[in-house]
Scaffold this motif. Structure first.
Motif, mmCIF file in Angstrom:
data_model
loop_
_atom_site.group_PDB
_atom_site.id
_atom_site.type_symbol
_atom_site.label_atom_id
_atom_site.label_comp_id
_atom_site.label_asym_id
_atom_site.label_seq_id
_atom_site.Cartn_x
_atom_site.Cartn_y
_atom_site.Cartn_z
ATOM 1 N N ILE A 8 2.327 0.806 -6.346
ATOM 2 C CA ILE A 8 1.381 -0.095 -5.674
ATOM 3 C C ILE A 8 0.040 -0.061 -6.402
ATOM 4 O O ILE A 8 -0.541 -1.082 -6.774
ATOM 5 C CB ILE A 8 1.209 0.319 -4.203
ATOM 6 N N ALA A 12 -1.683 -3.029 -8.417
ATOM 7 C CA ALA A 12 -2.997 -3.467 -7.939
ATOM 8 C C ALA A 12 -3.959 -3.603 -9.103
ATOM 9 O O ALA A 12 -4.727 -4.557 -9.185
ATOM 10 C CB ALA A 12 -3.539 -2.457 -6.930
ATOM 11 N N THR A 15 -3.476 -6.665 -11.055
ATOM 12 C CA THR A 15 -3.461 -7.917 -10.290
ATOM 13 C C THR A 15 -4.325 -9.013 -10.905
ATOM 14 O O THR A 15 -3.850 -10.133 -11.099
ATOM 15 C CB THR A 15 -3.953 -7.655 -8.851
ATOM 16 N N LEU A 30 3.229 -11.042 -5.210
ATOM 17 C CA LEU A 30 2.703 -9.721 -4.835
ATOM 18 C C LEU A 30 3.288 -9.254 -3.511
ATOM 19 O O LEU A 30 3.507 -8.069 -3.284
ATOM 20 C CB LEU A 30 1.178 -9.799 -4.738
ATOM 21 N N VAL A 93 -0.622 -10.107 2.737
ATOM 22 C CA VAL A 93 -0.769 -10.602 1.370
ATOM 23 C C VAL A 93 -0.572 -12.107 1.352
ATOM 24 O O VAL A 93 -1.396 -12.865 0.830
ATOM 25 C CB VAL A 93 0.263 -9.908 0.442
ATOM 26 N N HIS A 110 -6.764 -9.575 -3.747
ATOM 27 C CA HIS A 110 -5.418 -9.006 -3.877
ATOM 28 C C HIS A 110 -5.510 -7.583 -4.406
ATOM 29 O O HIS A 110 -4.897 -6.651 -3.886
ATOM 30 C CB HIS A 110 -4.581 -9.876 -4.819
ATOM 31 N N CYS A 111 -6.339 -7.417 -5.451
ATOM 32 C CA CYS A 111 -6.440 -6.101 -6.092
ATOM 33 C C CYS A 111 -6.855 -5.045 -5.077
ATOM 34 O O CYS A 111 -6.136 -4.094 -4.797
ATOM 35 C CB CYS A 111 -7.456 -6.179 -7.229
ATOM 36 N N THR A 112 -8.037 -5.264 -4.463
ATOM 37 C CA THR A 112 -8.531 -4.240 -3.542
ATOM 38 C C THR A 112 -7.584 -4.075 -2.366
ATOM 39 O O THR A 112 -7.354 -2.968 -1.881
ATOM 40 C CB THR A 112 -9.922 -4.630 -3.031
ATOM 41 N N ASN A 113 -7.009 -5.197 -1.915
ATOM 42 C CA ASN A 113 -6.129 -5.121 -0.757
ATOM 43 C C ASN A 113 -4.939 -4.211 -1.060
ATOM 44 O O ASN A 113 -4.610 -3.313 -0.281
ATOM 45 C CB ASN A 113 -5.648 -6.529 -0.399
ATOM 46 N N LEU A 114 -4.342 -4.426 -2.238
ATOM 47 C CA LEU A 114 -3.196 -3.575 -2.601
ATOM 48 C C LEU A 114 -3.644 -2.126 -2.741
ATOM 49 O O LEU A 114 -2.968 -1.200 -2.283
ATOM 50 C CB LEU A 114 -2.567 -4.077 -3.897
ATOM 51 N N LEU A 115 -4.818 -1.957 -3.384
ATOM 52 C CA LEU A 115 -5.333 -0.583 -3.508
ATOM 53 C C LEU A 115 -5.413 0.069 -2.132
ATOM 54 O O LEU A 115 -4.943 1.179 -1.905
ATOM 55 C CB LEU A 115 -6.729 -0.603 -4.136
ATOM 56 N N THR A 142 -12.015 1.581 -0.509
ATOM 57 C CA THR A 142 -11.468 0.217 -0.622
ATOM 58 C C THR A 142 -11.948 -0.634 0.550
ATOM 59 O O THR A 142 -12.277 -1.809 0.378
ATOM 60 C CB THR A 142 -9.939 0.270 -0.625
#
Lengths: 801, 503, 124, 158, 134, 97
Positions: A8, A12, A15, A30, A93, A110-115, A142
């Motif tokens: 993950i 991320a 992303t 994603l 997502v 998306h990046c921070t969310n996945l992080l 995050t």
């Protein structure tokens, strides 16, 4: 599991590029990531359901002071949380992809969310105390980025900072608590700690540990009095609110307490603190929720209320309470997530979230409407929805509290009335009634935005009707995970007519009543006061704390860092005087045994000369030339003293350097005018005092140090080795060039660098004429300085003669 | 006897001379500068290997056996400090290629940089207290001129304070050396460590310890003595303030650690309690000062002070874990702090100012820079899984393990305040909206990589950020060597034996 | 033999030193004082150095002493000259016994002729 | 001038002969060499080198005497209570022209009785000195200097 | 004589410190001058250099005539003196320069801690900014 | 107690007295040139001290210091004189323009 989380994180990080590649579709791709991990977790259900637990451990840092392993521990509790995180995460997502499709920062979301997703999974799955903390901090970090997503607006930046600071300090408290716990037991793995509850509970540090851990949990889960950050965090875009602030992150505190319940729980302070704070929170926030008209605010406070409920249940610590807890967590995640998504959808399509400005949307957004209704019903706890079961269990466990059940049950009922009203508000107001003009022309949200809420709502209905779908393989293991021992129960929608049911009815009636008078109630004075007291006041307190800190900082800086070099020096000197002087007097004491015999009269003359010229220097502060002359005299006499003591080279150097220095000073004096201003009497006397004191201290130190004979073994060695080994007759020179050659090398370097320095200082100039340049350049190095000053001195002579 | 020990001192001198010869050919000079740094780095690496494999290395200069000659000693602590200084040197040398203007280069920027490094390495390596004084002077005079180089108003204002106060401190240092000599008759630190316990008047030794505390304290900028630092470190070009903020104060810390573990261990109860108090006040005052400023580099300068407090705290604990934490903290702090300074430089190039109130929009236009900043800033605040986390963790652990709850609580809170002022920078310079006026026309247009050669500044920053993450994720090796260093410090007999031979 | 001469030289030298000192203390204006310091001082130091030369009748030391004497003889008047000129320029109160001052009038003339500026490098 | 070099060469030879190289020995060599030249001088010597050296010697002796006398006189005046002298700044017309001569004169004046050179006029025609004793009048001072020091100096330099 | 050295050193130190704290920059520098003198003298007296033979090995001897004055402190002071001189020369140049730039030597008025320093840097690095813009 | 040692003592007496007296002149000034003259003389006196000490201690090495002083003190004096001169002419120009 490590691979899962690492994956993950890894995805991320790439992303931004990824979504650069596949523009709109990014979200769909994603979403596969959380989905796959969801499936992976589901695949564990069979094993967990049979009471098994899974531990995977990878060594991170392992030394005799650190045992930090990336250990993961999967049991019912963590599995349930994991499923919630990944499951809802999947929809979020998608939802976010739709909600922010026109936002340039979508990739960063998306990046921070996945992080965040990864770190949240880490929190619930991690086994090692330290690694739990690691992920815990990562969630704070995050979430900071996610809350501040609309960073152009002051409000969201403020909110982000608020959340970060509140949760951050909690996290640090948690760290301290965990470290203490580790010291107490000597174990850093939760899985082993679970069996060592007694040690911790009976340990001397139990209370501090408990308080620190609670500090972490309460701040994270927005318990009173830290609840204020959660509503302000609604400045975040809705997907974030839906995910972090209802479904997952705010439950981290609940999780950590549930997780540590076997270790710390079921003691008097535990019951009082956790239960008590939970109770307060749930009562307060329930009624706060209906004092707002912004859907997200209402939902936020109802979330706080649910969190309070969970806390209370954990506090109660009975088996039944555990069942209630897990069921409640599960259902809350579903309906609250759904409601937030709907609220976001409305906001997105209609352009406002204020229930007063909305109405009759059901025809325009049918799917959202249906979803919202189901979810709201579940929230209100109305059969046949899963929320109903949860509420029943809640009442039951409240009823069987040892001590004062009346208090608990009444509070629960009163609070739930408000919640019923709230759920009515968030559904009836926007969707029914007559249509009103909204900023945007409202229409149904795109698929990506309603699918998530729809699924969740439907699920909560299905589970409500057929609870056995989940209880055996999810609820039971989870509950036993909290309980710390295997337990067994089954859930059902209908228990026949019993007290909880009656209470539910009462609640429902009360709720409807409240809703009926909502408009009146909302604007009534007591409600306003209530709102100010509990919603606005804590924020004020927080802000005042920050401002107070800033004020203190400013004051301190103004006092200390005031730009007056003399003040700096005085401070330093006084510190030195106190530090050295006190130590000297108290620890060592002054030892005086000088003998003033055999001082020849001409030596007295030297001494008198030195003191006189010192007097001159001090007396003629207004004439720098005189001061310089005095300094020169002092230097000459010092040279004489050195000479008398058989230090020829020393005397030579002293004479040379002293004169050169004087010449340089004079050269500078030529170009720099006399400063007329002087200090006032107070600071002058202050300086005088400091000066005299330091001089006295130095004298006494030297006397004391010289009171004992000196071991001159090194010098004797030099004396013997100087000629035979080093072939030098002048021992001092031999020391300089052979025994301690490195010093001399450094000395040379210093001199040459000083040369460069002076050169640069004078030459890198936009003002000043060429002549004084040439003078000053050479004055850097002694030899040339001599030559130069000679010529400069003889210039008038050359002209004159 | 290990001849390599002289290299970290000799190589910079050599490079400096070469660079001085070519001072009018800036490109040649630059490459000489960088190459010299690489050479130093390699020599240090070789030395490190020796120390790691077969213990403390010693070089008796001129074959005069200690304590008669001057001894160079390389133990693990020195090696770590040397390593970090070499790395920083390389980074700064590369960064300077873009940051330092022609005029400064012509007036001997690179030679001075190397002389500075020479002084720093010398004071890390020497085993002789007076020789340490000499090296301090070397690095001092180099730093003086580096600070004043350019003669802008601010620089001169800052430089005057820096120079006067530091001159005074080195005079105190000299007096301390004299006192040491007069009560023991020796200058070699190992020999001193043997002789000091035999002095009858223990109080006098403690007094001397106090003198050294003041002298080094001024250099390390501890609580009542730090004023010169925030007054000066934000004035010179960024490359210079980066190496100052990163390296110079740490030399003072190194000296404190060295003396207070090797020499002044007679009256630990007294001295180290004082150290503890100083540590607390230093942390608090520094971080408060940072909170009250809105100038990028001034905030960082005040943070230097507050983080010196952490290191002193670790030293004051005087336990293995504490010292390990302190050393690790020093290393991590040098990286993070310098990196923040370097980033401030890039930010200033883009926005044309250091004033946070006039900055903004960096997150919008330069997300990559933002990421780099986030890494360094949160590492500084001790966020996992970055390098700072391990430092904080070990210090907190050390504090709790000896039940020093108050100071630990202070440390934790100060950590939070650090986070606060880091976010202050982040929220105004990065998240804040782009200011209406006063923004250079190239803002937002000039890419980090590509035309404008900004990448020369960005690459070093990336390198350090990478190091920070690496240390954070793979902390084991560094923690272990720090532990070795701490063990060596707490067991001076090894050091003494290595220098003086078996007693 | 040498010892006696050296002793005499010493005493004389010391005496002249003393005279110089008393001179700069007593004499009424600075130029007069400089008479004392220059002449007596030079003679005094010369004599003392001579005494050194006589005490150690080694060639090395003698040559050194002689060199010093010569150097002093060369520098002392120059120094006196520069100071005197500076002092005069700085402006001095002549004592009552001063009956003539040609230099004053010269400076007047030269300033009128605008020569003085060339003579005195202007400071900054 | 080459004759002077010749003198030095003689001194070198002397040092070589005596095989002791030192400043003092060089001095001795010079003196001996000088006397050699004094003897054989007239044949090879056109520039009156020997004479000049002789005059120079006389000058030095004269100068030393003056220095001593002046110091004694200063001593007298200093130690005697009250001042009976009259002083002032006197301009002296110069016959000597070259820088070297002027410098020599000025320095010697500074070291001789009651006189201290202060300034030289731009046109090199006048030397301003501060005189302690002009009781017999300004002209007497001028005379004493012109007939005394300046004469000797010119004898050496011309 | 030795017995007096500490007093002398102390008083010179005191005088130096007093000057160090004065307003005028030059005065401060003279103060530093005195302080370094006093510290050297302190080192001298702490090194127990007593009125004895200079540490020289006479021709034909192997070791100096005892008792000889302690050579080590002398060597140290020599180093210290020279270093001090170098630094002092630098400080003087600095003072001269800052007078030229800042126009005064009054430490209280001219030496406020500088606030925003970016202007200076930008001015200094004009050539690089040119590089940026093209 | 032969003549020579008496002579040395006498010289020390003279020198000490001269040192102190010139200090008095330095104190009472009144003008900078006076002080410079005093400094000049003090330098001479110190030279005298050194020379005498190199006799009384029996170590001719010290003579070198005297030479060094002779060489260097001169420059100091000249520097002072120059300073006074420049300041004075500065003042005059201020007056005359």
């Amino acid at each position: 599991m490590l691979i899962m989380i690492a994956l993950i994180f890894g995805v991320a990080l790439v992303t931004p590029w990824l979504s650069g590649l596949l523009k709109e579709k990014a979200g769909w791709v994603l979403a596969l990531l959380p989905l796959s991990s969801f499936i992976y977790l589901v695949s564990w259900i069979p094993e967990i359901a049979t009471g098994g637990t899974v531990t995977q451990s990878t060594v991170w840092v392992s030394m005799d002071y650190f045992e930090v392993n990336l250990a993961f521990y999967l049991d019912g509790l963590s599995l349930m949380f994991g499923l919630i995180i990944t499951g809802i995460g999947t929809f979020i997502v998608l939802y976010g992809n739709g909600y922010l499709h026109d936002n340039i920062y979508l990739p960063r979301f998306h990046c921070t969310n996945l992080l965040f997703m990864g770190s949240m999974l880490g929190v619930v799955l991690a086994d090692n105390l330290i690694s739990i903390f690691v992920f815990w901090e990562l969630t704070s970090f995050t979430s900071y980025l996610l809350i501040g997503f609309n960073h152009e607006q002051e409000a969201s930046r403020k909110a982000a900072l608020q959340a970060l600071l509140v949760t951050g300090i909690g996290g640090l408290a948690l760290l301290a608590g965990m470290i203490l716990m580790g010291f107490a037991t000597g174990h850093w793995e939760v899985s082993t700690l679970l069996n060592e509850g007694d040690i911790v509970r009976n340990h001397l540090h139990y209370l501090p540990i408990l308080l620190l851990v609670l500090g972490g949990a309460f701040t994270k889960s927005a318990q009173f009095p830290f609840h204020f950050w959660l509503p302000s965090a609604m400045a975040a875009p809705t997907p974030v609110s839906a995910y972090l602030h209802s479904a997952t992150m705010v439950k981290a505190g609940v999780y950590i307490l549930a997780r540590l319940h076997p270790v710390l729980g079921s003691t008097e302070p535990w019951l009082i603190l956790v239960g008590g704070f939970g109770l307060v929170t749930l009562l307060m926030s329930a009624w706060l929720s209906i004092s707002f008209t912004d859907m997200k605010q209402i939902l936020a406070y109802s979330t706080v209320m649910s969190l309070g409920t969970m806390m209370m249940l954990i506090g109660l610590g009975t088996g039944l309470a555990m069942q209630a807890l897990v069921v409640y967590i599960f259902t809350h995640a579903m309906y609250k997530g759904a409601l937030f998504m709907v609220a976001g959808a409305i906001d997105h399509e209609a352009g406002t979230r204020d229930v007063l400005k909305l109405g009759g949307l059901w025809s325009l957004m049918p799917i959202s409407a249906v979803t919202a209704i189901i979810a709201a019903l579940s929230m209100a706890g109305i059969p046949p929805l899963y929320g109903f079961i949860a509420k029943e269990l809640l009442y039951e466990s409240a009823l069987e509290v040892a001590g004062w059940p009346v208090l608990f049950i009444s509070v629960a009922v009163i609070a739930n009335m408000a919640i019923v009203a709230a759920s009515a508000i968030v559904v009836i107001r926007p969707f029914f009634g007559k249509q009103v003009k909204t900023p945007h022309k409202a229409h149904e949200a795109p698929f990506s935005m309603w699918i998530g809420s729809a699924v969740l709502a439907v699920l909560s209905m299905i589970f409500g009707i057929w609870p056995f779908l989940v209880d055996k393989n999810l609820m039971v293991p989870a509950a036993s995970g909290v309980w710390g021992a295997p337990m067994n129960f089954y859930l059902s929608l209908w228990h026949g007519i019993n007290l909880p049911l009656i209470l539910s009815v009462v609640t429902l009636a009360g709720g409807i009543l409240v809703y009926w008078h909502w408009d009146y109630l909302r604007d009534s004075i007591p409600m306003r006061v209530y709102q100010t007291g509990f919603a606005k006041f804590p924020v004020k307190v927080y802000e005042n704390l920050v401002n107070g800190m800033l004020g203190l900082a400013g004051w301190q800086t103004r006092v200390l860092q005031n730009g007056l070099i003399s003040n700096y020096l005085v401070t330093i000197l006084i510190a030195a005087l106190i530090g050295i002087g006190y130590t000297f007097v108290s620890r060592s004491g002054v030892i005086l045994n000088p003998d003033f015999t055999e001082i020849y009269f001409y030596e007295w003359a030297l001494v008198i000369a030195i003191f006189t010229s010192l007097g001159i220097i001090l007396a003629f502060g207004h004439s720098r030339l005189t001061m310089v002359i005095g300094a020169g005299v002092v230097g000459f006499n010092l040279a004489l003293i050195y000479l008398i003591h058989g230090a020829a080279d020393l005397a030579m150097t002293q004479v040379m350097v002293e004169t050169l220095t004087v010449i340089l000073v004079v050269l500078v004096l030529i170009h720099v005018p006399q400063l007329q201003a002087t200090r006032n009497l107070i600071s002058q006397s202050r300086d005088a005092f400091v000066a005299v004191a330091s001089g006295l201290l130095m004298t006494l130190l030297i006397y004391t140090a010289t009171s004992t004979p000196l071991d001159m073994f090194i010098s004797e060695f030099y004396a013997e080795a100087s000629y035979p080994l080093a072939h030098g007759r002048n021992i001092v020179n031999v020391i300089l060039v052979d025994f301690r050659a490195l010093d001399t090398m450094g000395e040379v370097v210093v001199m040459s660098v000083a040369g460069i320095a002076v050169y640069a200082l004078i030459k890198m100039t936009r003002t000043g004429s060429a002549k004084n340049r040439s003078e000053k350049i050479n004055s850097g190095k002694p030899g040339s300085a001599k030559k130069k000053s000679a010529t400069s001195g003889s210039t008038p002579k050359g002209k004159a003669l | 006897m290990n001849g390599l020990l002289i290299l970290p001192i000799a190589l910079p001198l050599l490079t400096a001379t070469l660079a001085l010869i070519f001072r009018n050919y800036s490109s040649i000079q630059r490459w000489i500068g960088v190459a010299g740094m690489v050479a130093i780095l390699m020599s240090v690496a070789a030395l490190f290997r020796d120390v790691y494999v077969d213990g403390i290395q010693v070089l008796q200069l001129g074959n005069w056996e200690a304590p008669f000659g001057i001894t160079l000693v390389g133990d693990m602590l020195s090696m770590l400090m040397l390593g970090i200084s070499a790395i920083m040197g390389l980074i700064i040398a590369v960064y300077s290629i873009y940051d330092i203007d022609k005029e400064r280069e012509q007036f001997g920027y690179y030679p001075l940089l190397h002389i500075l490094l020479m002084g720093v390495n010398g004071s890390f390596l020497t085993g002789d207290i007076f020789n340490m004084y000499v090296w301090f002077e070397v690095l001092l005079v180099a730093s003086f001129i580096l600070l004043a180089l350019g003669n802008s108003k601010n620089q001169l204002q800052g430089a005057l304070k820096y120079v006067i106060i530091n001159l005074f401190s080195s005079l105190i240092f000299l007096f301390g050396v004299a006192m040491l000599y007069s009560i023991t008759g020796s200058l070699n630190m190992a020999d001193l460590a043997l002789r000091l316990p035999e002095v009858e008047n223990v109080g006098l030794v403690t007094t001397v310890a106090m003198i050294f505390l003041i002298a080094f304290g001024i250099k390390a900028a501890i609580f009542p003595l730090f004023f010169w630092l925030p007054a000066s470190y934000h004035t010179p070009p960024v490359a210079i303030s980066a190496i100052f903020g990163g390296l110079l104060t740490k030399v003072g810390v190194y000296a404190l650690i060295r003396t207070f573990t090797l020499l002044f261990t007679q009256d630990v109860g007294y001295t180290h309690t004082i150290l503890l108090w100083i540590a607390g006040f230093t942390m608090v005052t520094g971080v408060l000062g940072a909170a009250s400023h809105y100038e990028f580099r001034k905030i960082l300068s005040f943070h230097i002070v507050s983080q010196i407090g952490y290191m002193i705290m670790g030293l004051a604990f005087n336990t293995k874990l504490g010292l390990m934490g302190a050393i690790f903290y020093v290393l991590h702090n040098i990286l993070a702090k310098s990196n923040l300074f370097l980033i401030s430089g890039i930010a200033q190039r883009l926005t044309g100012t250091f004033e946070l109130k006039q900055m903004g929009g960096l997150y919008k236009h330069y997300p990559f820079l933002a990421v780099l900043f986030l890494i360094s800033a949160f590492a500084l605040a001790g966020f996992p899984p970055l390098s700072g986390f391990w430092a904080k963790l070990s210090l907190v652990k050390a504090g709790l393990s000896i039940e020093a709850y108050v100071i630990t609580a202070v440390a934790i809170l100060v950590g939070l305040l650090t986070l606060f002022s880091m976010t202050k920078i982040w929220m105004s310079a990065f998240w804040g909206p782009v200011p209406e006026k006063g923004v250079p026309d190239h803002f937002g247009k000039m890419p980090l990589f590509g035309p404008g050669n900004l990448y020369i500044m960005v690459l070093p920053v990336m390198a350090i950020a990478g190091l920070i993450i690496l240390i954070g994720l793979v902390a084991q090796p560094l923690l272990e060597v720090c532990l070795i260093a701490a063990e060596q410090l707490l067991n001076p007999s090894v050091y003494i034996e290595a220098v003086l031979g078996a007693q | 033999m040498f010892e006696i001469i050296a002793g005499i030289c010493l005493i004389l030298g010391g005496f002249f030193m003393f005279v110089a000192a008393v001179g700069i203390l007593r004499l009424p204006d600075i130029l007069m004082r400089m008479h004392a310091s220059t002449k007596a001082g030079t003679l005094g130091i010369g004599l003392i150095l001579l005494a050194v030369a006589f005490t150690y009748a080694e060639i090395g030391i003698v040559s050194r002493a002689v060199a010093t004497i010569i150097f002093v003889l060369m520098t002392a008047p120059v120094a006196a000259h520069t100071i005197g000129r500076a002092a005069y320029y700085h402006g001095i109160k002549f004592w009552k016994g001063t009956i003539v001052d040609d230099l004053k009038s010269y400076y007047e003339r030269s300033r009128k002729a605008g020569l003085s500026s060339g003579n005195h490098p202007d400071p900054h | 001038m080459k004759i002077f070099l010749f003198n030095i060469i003689l001194a070198m030879i002397w040092m070589a002969v005596t095989a002791t190289f030192s400043f003092g020995n060089l001095l001795i060599g010079m003196i001996i060499g000088y006397f050699v030249l004094l003897v054989v001088g007239s044949t090879i010597d056109q520039s009156g080198y020997t004479r000049k050296v002789w005059k120079a010697a006389i000058l030095i002796i004269f100068f030393l005497k003056e220095l001593f006398v002046s110091s004694v006189r200063v001593a007298k005046d200093v130690l005697r209570p009250g001042f009976r002298m009259e002083s002032g700044v006197v301009a002296i017309p110069l016959d000597v022209t070259s820088d070297f001569e002027i410098m020599l004169l000025a320095n010697m004046i500074s070291l001789t009785p009651g006189t201290l050179s202060l300034e030289v006029s731009e046109d090199r025609k006048e030397l301003f000195i501060h005189a302690m004793y002009i009781d017999e009048g300004v002209d007497h001072v001028r005379e004493s200097i012109k007939n005394g020091l300046e004469q000797y100096i010119m004898e050496v330099t011309r | 004589m030795e017995a007096l050295l500490p007093v002398i050193a102390g008083s010179i130190f005191a005088a130096g410190v007093y000057l160090l704290l004065k307003k005028g920059l030059i005065t401060t520098i003279i103060g530093i001058m005195l302080i370094s003198n006093s510290v050297n003298l302190a080192l001298f007296s702490l090194g127990r250099v007593t009125r004895e033979n200079p540490p020289l090995v006479a021709n034909g001897e192997l070791i100096p005539a005892t008792p000889f004055a302690n050579p080590l402190p002398q060597a140290l002071i020599l180093t210290a003196i020279v270093i001090g001189f170098g630094l002092l020369a630098f400080v003087l140049a600095l003072a001269y320069r800052s007078y030229k730039e800042l126009g005064t030597v009054d430490q209280d008025t001219l030496l406020k801690d500088p606030e925003d320093t970016s202007k200076a840097i930008v001015n200094v690095t004009n050539d690089n900014r040119g590089k940026i813009n093209r | 107690m032969n003549f020579f040692s008496i002579a040395i003592i006498v010289v020390y007496v003279f020198l000490s007295l001269s040192l102190l007296i010139s200090l008095v002149r330095m104190i009472i000034g009144p003008t900078p040139p006076d002080r410079v003259v005093a400094l000049d003389l003090i330098a001479f006196v110190v030279m005298g001290y050194i020379a005498t000490y190199s006799i009384s201690s029996g170590h001719p090495v010290y003579l070198d210091v005297a030479i060094a002083l002779a060489l260097i003190a001169f420059f100091g004096t000249v520097a002072f004189a120059r300073y006074i001169f420049l300041r004075a002419s500065q003042r005059r120009e201020d007056q005359h323009v």
